[in-house]
Design a protein around this motif. Structure first.
Motif, PDB file in Angstrom:
ATOM      1  N   UNK A   1       0.863  -1.196   0.000  1.00 61.30           N
ATOM      2  CA  UNK A   1       0.000   0.000   0.000  1.00 61.30           C
ATOM      3  C   UNK A   1       0.894   1.240   0.000  1.00 61.30           C
ATOM      4  N   UNK A   2       1.650   1.454  -1.080  1.00 52.11           N
ATOM      5  CA  UNK A   2       2.651   2.540  -1.107  1.00 52.11           C
ATOM      6  C   UNK A   2       2.073   3.942  -1.045  1.00 52.11           C
ATOM      7  N   UNK A   3       0.764   4.100  -1.345  1.00 55.09           N
ATOM      8  CA  UNK A   3       0.140   5.426  -1.285  1.00 55.09           C
ATOM      9  C   UNK A   3      -0.781   5.593  -0.084  1.00 55.09           C
ATOM     10  N   UNK A   4      -0.896   4.541   0.733  1.00 53.37           N
ATOM     11  CA  UNK A   4      -1.787   4.603   1.895  1.00 53.37           C
ATOM     12  C   UNK A   4      -0.986   4.346   3.164  1.00 53.37           C
ATOM     13  N   UNK A   5      -1.229   3.201   3.815  1.00 53.27           N
ATOM     14  CA  UNK A   5      -0.616   2.939   5.116  1.00 53.27           C
ATOM     15  C   UNK A   5       0.894   2.718   5.033  1.00 53.27           C
ATOM     16  N   UNK A   6       1.388   2.285   3.883  1.00 49.35           N
ATOM     17  CA  UNK A   6       2.824   2.078   3.752  1.00 49.35           C
ATOM     18  C   UNK A   6       3.588   3.318   3.341  1.00 49.35           C
ATOM     19  N   UNK A   7       2.879   4.394   3.025  1.00 53.88           N
ATOM     20  CA  UNK A   7       3.506   5.590   2.464  1.00 53.88           C
ATOM     21  C   UNK A   7       4.558   6.207   3.397  1.00 53.88           C
ATOM     22  N   UNK A   8       4.169   6.412   4.669  1.00 54.21           N
ATOM     23  CA  UNK A   8       5.064   7.108   5.591  1.00 54.21           C
ATOM     24  C   UNK A   8       6.369   6.337   5.800  1.00 54.21           C
ATOM     25  N   UNK A   9       6.274   5.025   5.978  1.00 55.35           N
ATOM     26  CA  UNK A   9       7.476   4.224   6.189  1.00 55.35           C
ATOM     27  C   UNK A   9       8.364   4.238   4.947  1.00 55.35           C
ATOM     28  N   UNK A  10       7.760   4.137   3.787  1.00 59.79           N
ATOM     29  CA  UNK A  10       8.537   4.161   2.541  1.00 59.79           C
ATOM     30  C   UNK A  10       9.287   5.481   2.397  1.00 59.79           C
ATOM     31  N   UNK A  11       8.610   6.599   2.681  1.00 57.33           N
ATOM     32  CA  UNK A  11       9.258   7.911   2.573  1.00 57.33           C
ATOM     33  C   UNK A  11      10.371   8.060   3.598  1.00 57.33           C
TER      34      UNK A  11
END
Length: 373
Positions: A217-227
């Motif tokens: 979920x790179x644009x939702x719940x996973x976004x912050x961790x990825x950034x």
């Protein structure tokens, strides 16, 4: 009045962390502050006010009689419970992102959970210095107070500070000498409660899944961790340069608060991160040294508990930012944006420095007496 001989190494380490906090709060927030408030110094100004208040409080506490603080052990618990309850009162409570973690009156706001952690340490330090907490019946009161605090904080909801409080409760009981078999009894309900708390709040389960596979979920719940990982990864060995972060341009949420360490890693690289790690390790180790050299049980427990708060909260923040545990909102002591956190932590350092003035250079310390027995 006798001259205070405080731990200047601890004092310098704390002041460096505070200055780094001011520097990187500005670096991480100036772009978003300019867009949102038309003032790129908006967050820096507020953090600077918190730092100045914290410095005054820390200095004052160094020179007061520690017995005056000791007398607040019950009042601190009562005040914390009242403040934690006020976050649910309409008109006083401040709600952000669905959580009621702050109270505000006029232009003043504060986060009661920051005070509750240290109030609990003071309560345990006084109580355990008077009782034999190797016996279960004497452990019930600090356990009960800890459960009340955890219950009020998780109701906000604030899972991260609840984790800090639960870990702090375990550490304080360990310092007080509670037997291992009683810890095992405590761990059973805690182990059962964790999955229940995750399931009853869908967002917690989503965060857990995002932690396991942020790219799902790179644009939702996973976004912050990825950034956050992008920021740390792009920093390399020595970073992209001070004030040159790219993630702060509204790619990384909460860049000035919970994820400020990501910006530090991006701008200063692994080298800068290691310096920050070393400063926290120095603060914690000096606090432990003060605890070991305390003249009585109260001093040992109080210094040990304050050091534990810094250790637990900083390690959890590092773990979240680096993707080692599921994402959760938790400020980095002394550095993250937040006036309440900064003032409270600097005040706690004032207590440590006060205790250090009586801890060193004497065989009358509790640590020395225990060593010689």
């Amino acid at each position: 009045m006798a001259k205070k001989r405080v731990d200047y190494i601890l004092l310098i380490a704390v002041l460096i962390l505070v200055v780094l906090g001011l520097l990187f709060v500005y670096s991480a927030s100036n772009y978003s502050a300019q867009l949102t408030y038309g003032n790129k110094y908006f967050f820096l100004t507020k953090q600077l006010v918190g730092a100045l208040i914290g410095l005054v409080a820390m200095t004052a506490i160094i020179f007061i009689d520690i017995k005056l603080i000791k007398k607040l052990w019950i009042a601190g618990v009562v005040l914390s419970v009242v403040l934690l309850c006020l976050v649910f009162v309409p008109g006083i409570s401040i709600e952000n992102y669905g959580a009621k973690r702050w109270i505000g009156i006029g232009g003043f706001s504060m986060q009661p959970s920051e005070i509750a952690k240290f109030a609990y340490v003071l309560f345990c330090a006084v109580y355990m210095s008077k009782t034999d907490t190797s016996k279960l019946r004497y452990c019930l009161l600090p356990i009960s107070v800890g459960i009340v605090f955890c219950g009020l904080i998780i109701a906000e909801p604030n899972m991260s500070i609840t984790m800090c409080m639960a870990m702090l409760m375990i550490i304080m009981l360990y310092l007080g000498g509670m037997k291992w078999k009683y810890f095992l009894l405590m761990l059973i309900p805690i182990a059962l409660a964790v999955p229940v708390l995750i399931v009853i709040e869908p967002y917690r389960l989503q965060r857990l899944l995002a932690f396991l596979d942020p790219w799902a979920s790179p644009k939702d719940d996973g976004y912050q961790l990825i950034q956050s990982l992008y920021a740390l990864g792009s920093g390399g060995w020595f970073g992209v340069g001070l004030f040159n972060s790219r993630q702060k341009y509204r790619f990384l949420p909460f860049a000035e608060s919970d994820f400020v360490f990501s910006v530090i890693g991006e701008e200063t690289g692994l080298f800068g991160c290691l310096i920050v790690f070393a400063l926290y390790a120095l603060v914690i180790l000096r606090g432990v040294r003060i605890a070991v050299n305390g003249r009585d049980k109260f001093s040992c427990y109080l210094a040990g508990g304050i050091s534990a708060v810094v250790a637990v909260q900083s390690l959890l923040n590092f773990a979240v930012v680096t993707g080692s545990i599921p994402p959760t909102g938790l400020p980095l002591p002394f550095i993250s944006y937040g006036g309440t956190s900064l003032v409270v932590f600097m005040s706690a350092m004032g207590i440590l420095l006060n205790l250090s003035s009586k801890a060193y250079g004497s065989d009358n310390s509790l640590g020395a007496r225990l060593w010689n027995t």
